[in-house]
Each structure stands twice: as C-alpha cells, then as structure tokens.
Design a protein around this motif. Structure first.
Motif, PDB file in Angstrom:
ATOM      1  N   PHE A 222     -12.968   5.778   1.134  1.00  0.00           N
ATOM      2  CA  PHE A 222     -11.891   6.297   0.997  1.00  0.00           C
ATOM      3  C   PHE A 222     -10.522   5.531   1.879  1.00  0.00           C
ATOM      4  N   VAL A 223      -9.391   5.983   1.625  1.00  0.00           N
ATOM      5  CA  VAL A 223      -8.077   5.128   2.528  1.00  0.00           C
ATOM      6  C   VAL A 223      -8.025   5.840   3.431  1.00  0.00           C
ATOM      7  N   PRO A 224      -8.211   5.460   4.878  1.00  0.00           N
ATOM      8  CA  PRO A 224      -7.963   6.222   6.095  1.00  0.00           C
ATOM      9  C   PRO A 224      -6.342   6.667   6.164  1.00  0.00           C
ATOM     10  N   ARG A 225      -6.042   7.955   6.732  1.00  0.00           N
ATOM     11  CA  ARG A 225      -4.797   8.346   6.743  1.00  0.00           C
ATOM     12  C   ARG A 225      -3.688   7.449   7.174  1.00  0.00           C
ATOM     13  N   ASP A 226      -3.972   7.004   8.292  1.00  0.00           N
ATOM     14  CA  ASP A 226      -2.873   6.227   8.989  1.00  0.00           C
ATOM     15  C   ASP A 226      -2.453   4.838   7.874  1.00  0.00           C
ATOM     16  N   ILE A 227      -3.585   4.082   7.213  1.00  0.00           N
ATOM     17  CA  ILE A 227      -3.315   3.369   6.433  1.00  0.00           C
ATOM     18  C   ILE A 227      -2.527   3.774   4.974  1.00  0.00           C
ATOM     19  N   GLU A 228      -2.865   4.740   4.569  1.00  0.00           N
ATOM     20  CA  GLU A 228      -2.219   5.344   3.741  1.00  0.00           C
ATOM     21  C   GLU A 228      -0.611   5.829   3.777  1.00  0.00           C
ATOM     22  N   ARG A 229      -0.477   6.131   5.196  1.00  0.00           N
ATOM     23  CA  ARG A 229       0.770   6.526   5.661  1.00  0.00           C
ATOM     24  C   ARG A 229       1.661   5.199   5.687  1.00  0.00           C
ATOM     25  N   ILE A 230       1.053   4.235   6.198  1.00  0.00           N
ATOM     26  CA  ILE A 230       1.947   2.818   6.324  1.00  0.00           C
ATOM     27  C   ILE A 230       2.230   2.424   4.945  1.00  0.00           C
ATOM     28  N   GLN A 231       1.135   2.352   3.909  1.00  0.00           N
ATOM     29  CA  GLN A 231       1.704   2.071   2.451  1.00  0.00           C
ATOM     30  C   GLN A 231       2.680   2.784   2.130  1.00  0.00           C
ATOM     31  N   GLU A 232       2.480   4.070   2.250  1.00  0.00           N
ATOM     32  CA  GLU A 232       3.721   4.955   1.704  1.00  0.00           C
ATOM     33  C   GLU A 232       5.078   4.694   2.311  1.00  0.00           C
ATOM     34  N   ARG A 233       5.082   4.493   3.684  1.00  0.00           N
ATOM     35  CA  ARG A 233       6.187   3.813   4.458  1.00  0.00           C
ATOM     36  C   ARG A 233       7.054   2.602   3.639  1.00  0.00           C
ATOM     37  N   LEU A 234       6.030   1.653   3.537  1.00  0.00           N
ATOM     38  CA  LEU A 234       6.491   0.286   2.889  1.00  0.00           C
ATOM     39  C   LEU A 234       6.899   0.499   1.338  1.00  0.00           C
ATOM     40  N   ALA A 235       6.413   1.334   0.569  1.00  0.00           N
ATOM     41  CA  ALA A 235       6.758   1.554  -0.654  1.00  0.00           C
ATOM     42  C   ALA A 235       8.175   2.382  -0.494  1.00  0.00           C
ATOM     43  N   LEU A 236       8.375   3.291   0.311  1.00  0.00           N
ATOM     44  CA  LEU A 236       9.714   4.044   0.558  1.00  0.00           C
ATOM     45  C   LEU A 236      10.691   3.044   0.890  1.00  0.00           C
ATOM     46  N   TYR A 237      10.512   2.042   1.682  1.00  0.00           N
ATOM     47  CA  TYR A 237      11.467   1.090   1.986  1.00  0.00           C
ATOM     48  C   TYR A 237      11.751   0.298   0.683  1.00  0.00           C
ATOM     49  N   LEU A 238      10.672  -0.123   0.114  1.00  0.00           N
ATOM     50  CA  LEU A 238      10.973  -0.972  -1.367  1.00  0.00           C
ATOM     51  C   LEU A 238      11.750  -0.226  -2.267  1.00  0.00           C
ATOM     52  N   ARG A 239      11.476   1.062  -2.437  1.00  0.00           N
ATOM     53  CA  ARG A 239      12.589   1.819  -3.419  1.00  0.00           C
ATOM     54  C   ARG A 239      13.714   2.008  -2.863  1.00  0.00           C
ATOM     55  N   GLN A 240      13.843   2.228  -1.667  1.00  0.00           N
ATOM     56  CA  GLN A 240      15.182   2.464  -1.067  1.00  0.00           C
ATOM     57  C   GLN A 240      16.259   1.250  -0.905  1.00  0.00           C
ATOM     58  N   PHE A 241      15.600  -0.100  -0.548  1.00  0.00           N
ATOM     59  CA  PHE A 241      16.357  -1.154  -0.422  1.00  0.00           C
ATOM     60  C   PHE A 241      15.815  -2.285  -1.147  1.00  0.00           C
ATOM     61  N   GLY A 242      15.039  -2.129  -1.790  1.00  0.00           N
ATOM     62  CA  GLY A 242      14.554  -3.288  -2.866  1.00  0.00           C
ATOM     63  C   GLY A 242      13.938  -4.445  -2.121  1.00  0.00           C
TER      64      GLY A 242
ATOM     65  N   GLU B   3      13.419   3.322  28.121  1.00  0.00           N
ATOM     66  CA  GLU B   3      13.965   3.777  26.664  1.00  0.00           C
ATOM     67  C   GLU B   3      12.797   4.180  25.763  1.00  0.00           C
ATOM     68  N   THR B   4      13.210   4.948  24.750  1.00  0.00           N
ATOM     69  CA  THR B   4      12.209   5.151  23.552  1.00  0.00           C
ATOM     70  C   THR B   4      12.428   4.254  22.295  1.00  0.00           C
ATOM     71  N   ARG B   5      11.590   3.582  21.770  1.00  0.00           N
ATOM     72  CA  ARG B   5      11.953   2.822  20.423  1.00  0.00           C
ATOM     73  C   ARG B   5      11.152   3.367  19.346  1.00  0.00           C
ATOM     74  N   TYR B   6      11.499   3.334  18.228  1.00  0.00           N
ATOM     75  CA  TYR B   6      11.174   3.842  16.723  1.00  0.00           C
ATOM     76  C   TYR B   6      10.404   2.854  16.011  1.00  0.00           C
ATOM     77  N   ASP B   7       9.096   3.016  16.063  1.00  0.00           N
ATOM     78  CA  ASP B   7       8.398   2.493  14.974  1.00  0.00           C
ATOM     79  C   ASP B   7       8.561   2.764  13.542  1.00  0.00           C
ATOM     80  N   TRP B   8       9.574   2.031  12.817  1.00  0.00           N
ATOM     81  CA  TRP B   8       9.616   2.712  11.591  1.00  0.00           C
ATOM     82  C   TRP B   8       8.426   2.754  10.650  1.00  0.00           C
ATOM     83  N   LEU B   9       7.708   1.740  10.641  1.00  0.00           N
ATOM     84  CA  LEU B   9       6.480   1.552   9.791  1.00  0.00           C
ATOM     85  C   LEU B   9       5.340   2.695  10.097  1.00  0.00           C
TER      86      LEU B   9
END
Lengths: 381, 381
Positions: A222-242, B3-9
């Motif tokens: 299984f993919v640990p939850r934190d790894i999955e979240r980071i993948q989702e965030r990276l995919a979100l960034y790619l979608r939003q900013f290319g 200060e607080t800093r945001y880790d976007w990832l």
C-alpha cells in the motif's frame, strides 16, 4: 504474526511487528558503540553465515564467488564484496511469497500457500487503501486489520566494521546507491507492491540498533498516506501552474542562495524553507523525475559525492549527531508519475519530538534553515 | 523573531522558535535528574520571582496572597498555592497582545503596537489556513511565512520539587486539570485564537528540559492540519452513520474488553486498536462532548483518579519510561463542535521514531495494544 491495522480517525495504517522486539540492540547499554574486533558483528566479512541468503551482492562476479553460504566461508572470493543486501532477520513486513518473486525458496510452503490464499481473498475485496476505505466504511469496520505483504531488507554498506557511510570512498558510496537502485527496480517490478522506503538510521537517537554501517528497504503493498498526500499536492501544482513544485522551488532557492548548501552538475542540496527538524537538508536532482531508479550512472556518482560531502559537513558541525535519511521515490504503478520529483531527505536527530508535536503534528524548530545552511556550508570540504 | 512557515508540499505550518535554543536543560548531562535541595529550581516554592507573573494560581485566595513578586517573597501566604500557571520564558509562540487579552501589561508597547499592525495586515489578507491556501496559491507563494500569535504557558503542578504527577494526591491532580480547564476557557474566549494544545513532556526522551513536574499549553491562531483532519473525519462519520466514531469505538472496546485498562463512571482507558507507539493509551469520556473545558467537577475528580492510576501503572510496568500526554480538545470557533469528542492521549517513549516513519508517516509498533493492556492491567492498583 505481523499485521497492519487501520486507524480510521487519522486515516492511516500502522504496522504491528512484535517479532522486532527480539532484535539485538548494540546501543542499549552504550549509546556510542565503537568498532571492536572482539564483537562478532553479523554484517562483517567472515560472518556472512549469520545473515539470510543475500538478494544482491555488489560488485557482481560469477555466482560461485558472490554466493556466500556456510560451506564457502574459506573462499577468498567472498572478501571481494562491497555491498550486500540481505533480508532482515526481524522483518517489519514479512517477505512476499508470490511465485514470481520467489527467488529463493526460503518460505515454509504451508505459510506461503496460506498467504497466497489471503492475497486472493484480499484481491476480491474492495480496495482497502485509506482513501477507498472512506467510501466503503460501515460501523463494523472500526477494527480493520490485514496481513501486510512486502519485504524488509538490510543494505550492508561495507565488509568492514565502520560506523558511518562517510568513511567510505565516493566510488564505494556509489555502489551503495546502485544497490538501492537495483532493489527498488526489483520491488517496482512486483505486481502486488505499491511502494518502497529506503532509509538509514544512524546512531542510537535515530533508531539504529547495530553499529556497522547499513541502510534498509521496506516494501509495502500500500502507499503510506503521507506519500500519497505529497503525490496529490505535486499533481495539484502541475495542474494549476503547469510546472513541478520542486523544480520551481529549486530554481527559487538557487536564486536566493541563503538555504543552499552546495550545487553540482546534477544536484542541489538545500535546507528546506519550512523544515521540521534542526539542520535537516534535502538533496534534490536538478532534472525533473519521479523515480530515483531511473538515475544515470553519472548522476549516481555525483549523488555519492554530494551525500558524502554534506553528511561529512553535518558530522563535523554536530559531532555525534544521530540522523535518518530517506530516499523519497515515487509510488509504483502511479498515475501521478509525471508530477513526481524524487529527493533524498536527511533528518538529523538533534531535538526531541515532544507532546506538542504528537498532539498537533505541528513542529517547533529551534534552528532556522538559513542558520543551519550557513553552519553546514562552513564545514563543507 | 519567531515565525511560522508553510510547507506547501505537506500542507502544514512549522513554528520557528530560535529563542528556545536558550532554554536551560537539566537533562542534557544527566538523563535521570533527581530532586536536589542544592539546585535552585525556578518552579519550587520560594523561587516564584524566577518565573514571569502568573496567569493563574490555584487555589484562589485574595489577590495579595496569590500574586507573587519579588517584594512578597517573605509573605507566608505564597506557600499556599498548589498549581501556578506562568508564561513560558522561552515561548514557542509569542504572547498575544490584543487589548482584550492584556491582563498584565508585560509587553514593550513598541513591540505590541508593531504586532497589532501585523495583525491588522494579516486580517486583511486571504485566509492563510492550509486549506484556504490551496485555493489562493500562486508561484510567488512558495515561501509563505508570518508572525504566529497565541501563547505559551507552563503549568507548575506542585510547589514541591517532585518529578512525576503521580506522586501528587488525586485531589491535587484534580487542581492541575482544573488549571487546564480555566486556561483553555481563557484562550477559547480570545477572538483571534483558534486552538490550544495542553501537553506534558515527562522525562528526557519525551523532550522534558526541567525535572519539576509541569505541563504546558500552547495556543495558536490556526488549527494544526492534523487536528483539522481528525475533526473532518469525525464530522464525516457523523454524517454517514449518525453517530460519533469515538462513542461507537468506546462501546465496541468495552464489549470486547481486551484493550481496556479500566472503566469508571465517567471514563474508559483504552490501548487504541491501531496505536503507533508501544504502551500508548487514551482516556476517553463516556459522555460525548468536544470540549474538555465543559467537564463537570465530578468528572474532573474522576479524571484525576483515572490519570493517576493509569500513569502509575505505566511507571510500574516500565520504570524510567519517558512519556508525553496530550489533551485533545476541539478547535475553538469550530463548526464541527457537535461531532467532536475530547480525549487524553498518553504516549510512552519506549521506542525511537526512525527513518521509515519519517519517510512514510507509517509507524511500526512492536507491542500490540492487547499485550500492552494486559501488562498495564497487572500493574493497576
């Protein structure tokens, strides 16, 4: 019997491994264990019979010379190995016993067939990955548990009784990384394995139990939850900013310079802007790519050099500091491979994680990354 | 400056508090500090002038007797206190200086006005809470930082130099919990404060730096991501099944019994099914409710008794174990108050968190909660 259990409230799986209580701990009495000729270390050359059959030995010679078993202990060829990978004798996750991954018939056939049965049963079930479980939850699922599948390996980094990877030559460290690459490729090819974590625990405060320089690989179904979240965030960034968030971050950090430890042709080492731990840093490839396993030979040599220099700087700046490092590669069979960017994270263990952090997952860091980078830069050779 | 800093990832805020590097650490040389009459402990009776002006003193007498300042050190009335709450001299988060919370004019007016300016500025900004930031993110926001607002207090649990809360009488422990209640009510009433974590670090491995029995409260102007996630999960369960997940879990655990430490009129102590740490347990109120602050006097006495008995069992079963405890109450001004259920989580620090955990947020626990509960039950008095 090891099992994973699902914590519905925090949406994460926990691995229960009572067998690991039995493992030896050289640091229990002495937190600064030192090399000793008198101690029989299972990782030292000449004691290969103390560990299970290796899954990889580097460099590769002909199989007679590299296969070490009790009969071949007098074979001078066995002195030739630089890095050995062996199954952990006290695995957090039991070894997978799919027929396609049974290189060495080490499993009790009964147990194995039982596990294959379990696997078949679970293949028929709804996906139990954390996200999917949300959709299928009902009151009777408060206590979800299952047999984990995967593997747990030890990467023995040297035939000699050295404590730190930094004592090895750059060329030797490159062989260690090559072992990571090969074993990750192996696990990535297993159809039921979804992720693998390669990590190092150096020093008692970082959870090491043996002195001899080594790292570990744990593969999971299984993919640990934190790894999955980071993948989702990276995919979100790619979608939003290319673009890739980490590529952008690297570019911005290099421009500013204040958190950069060093730059080479292939890598940038940075103390992250919002790091949770004092003196932590990441080694990031300049070239975008999710899989460490696809690294070129040239970049591998460069990574060995950057790792040796930055870890040596940490050891010089904070002598006796324990640390963990983690190779963060992309999940296997991922649809988000394109947005992923691998990295090597180094986490010194200079402070204690305390009640506030466990109660909020919000960390207090007493050292700014700007200060940490300045101190580490002073100790770079 | 903190200060607080945001880790976007990872979508979380990190608090940077370089000032905390300066705090004394009695455990640095000796990991088992013991009471000593020769050491001047700032938390001991007679040394009240070593700490900032208290925000609460219990029991409450007339203000002359409970206010301790340098001039009143000869006042015999100062011996009467059982619990004192003082601002932390090395705060992770600087004290809020809103006019409505300025009970004691301790702030430099310049600094204060500067902070009010900052507050006004940030009030005009888009909401920077992790979720909101996802929506407003653009490339220039890779490095988000801001001034944290809140408070950091120390709850001194006894006038005497004792190390463990279990050495106090149940009635005295109830006064400690009453202090938590009062300070949480205070912080909940501050319009710009969104959450407060009450926690204890006991022993060097749990991050304690002073021996004298104490706990801490950190209040924040944001809800930490993990707390927010748990709230969302509880709200999801309520929507889907019309009941509280923790109420259901308690009922199921009591039926099964194997992970239950003890039951009283108001509480159940349980080793959670999927706990991440060996021997961790939670004390849960039977009566559904999100806010610890709304606890009745009767339940408070019961909680003191349950805490003393279970923590004593832990100390007996695992002598010298460090532990953290965390009071998990609901966020302030929350729309999900109805689905929330407060609890006290006890996290013994018997194992090291290592590279695998930091690299995956997936924990390996070597002790099943069933075994932990059985061992702890044996040591209950």
């Amino acid at each position: 019997m090891n099992e994973t259990r699902y914590d519905w409230l925090t949406d994460r799986w926990v691995i229960f491994a009572p067998n690991r209580e039995e493992r030896p701990d050289q640091f229990k009495l002495n937190t600064r264990a030192v090399p000793s000729g008198g101690i029989e270390c299972p990782f030292c050359v000449g004691f290969e019979h103390e560990t299970p059959h290796p899954t990889l030995v580097l460099p590769e010679y002909d199989s007679d010379a590299t296969t070490n078993n009790r009969k071949s202990t007098n074979d001078p060829a066995r002195n030739l190995w630089k890095v050995r990978v062996v199954p952990n004798k006290f695995p957090a996750v039991p070894r997978t016993c799919l027929s396609d991954s049974l290189e060495h018939a080490m499993e009790d056939p009964g147990t194995c067939s039982e596990r294959v049965q379990n696997r078949k049963r679970s293949a028929g079930q709804a996906d139990l990955s954390p996200q999917a479980s949300t959709a299928t939850l009902n009151n009777s699922q408060i206590f979800q548990r299952r047999q984990p599948r995967g593997g747990h390996e030890v990467i023995i980094e040297s035939p000699h009784h050295v404590g730190s990877i930094t004592t090895l030559a750059v060329e030797h460290i490159a062989v260690v990384f090559e072992a990571y690459r090969r074993r990750l490729l192996y696990w990535r090819a297993q159809s039921d394995i979804r992720y693998a974590v390669v990590f190092k625990n150096f020093g008692a405060d970082a959870g090491a139990s043996l002195f001899h320089s080594h790292s570990q690989l744990i593969s999971l179904d299984f993919v640990p939850r934190d790894i999955e979240r980071i993948q989702e965030r990276l995919a979100l960034y790619l979608r939003q900013f290319g673009s890739c968030y980490l590529c952008e971050m690297i570019e911005e950090e290099v421009l500013r310079g204040e958190r950069v430890l060093l730059e080479t042709e292939h890598f940038v080492a940075i103390c992250p802007f919002a790091s949770r731990f004092p003196f932590s840093f990441s080694i990031l490839p300049r070239k975008h790519g999710g899989s460490f396993e696809e690294i070129s030979s040239e970049a591998l040599q460069d990574l060995a050099d950057v790792s040796k220099r930055t870890l040596s700087a940490l050891e010089a700046a904070r002598p006796f500091a324990s640390y963990n490092f983690v190779l963060q590669t992309s999940p296997f069979q991922s649809r988000q491979e394109d947005s992923s960017h691998w990295r090597l994270r180094v986490i010194p263990r200079l402070s204690k994680v305390a009640g506030f952090e466990w109660g909020s997952d919000c960390f207090i860091n007493t050292t700014t990354p700007e200060l940490a980078a300045a101190v580490l830069r002073e100790h770079l050779k």
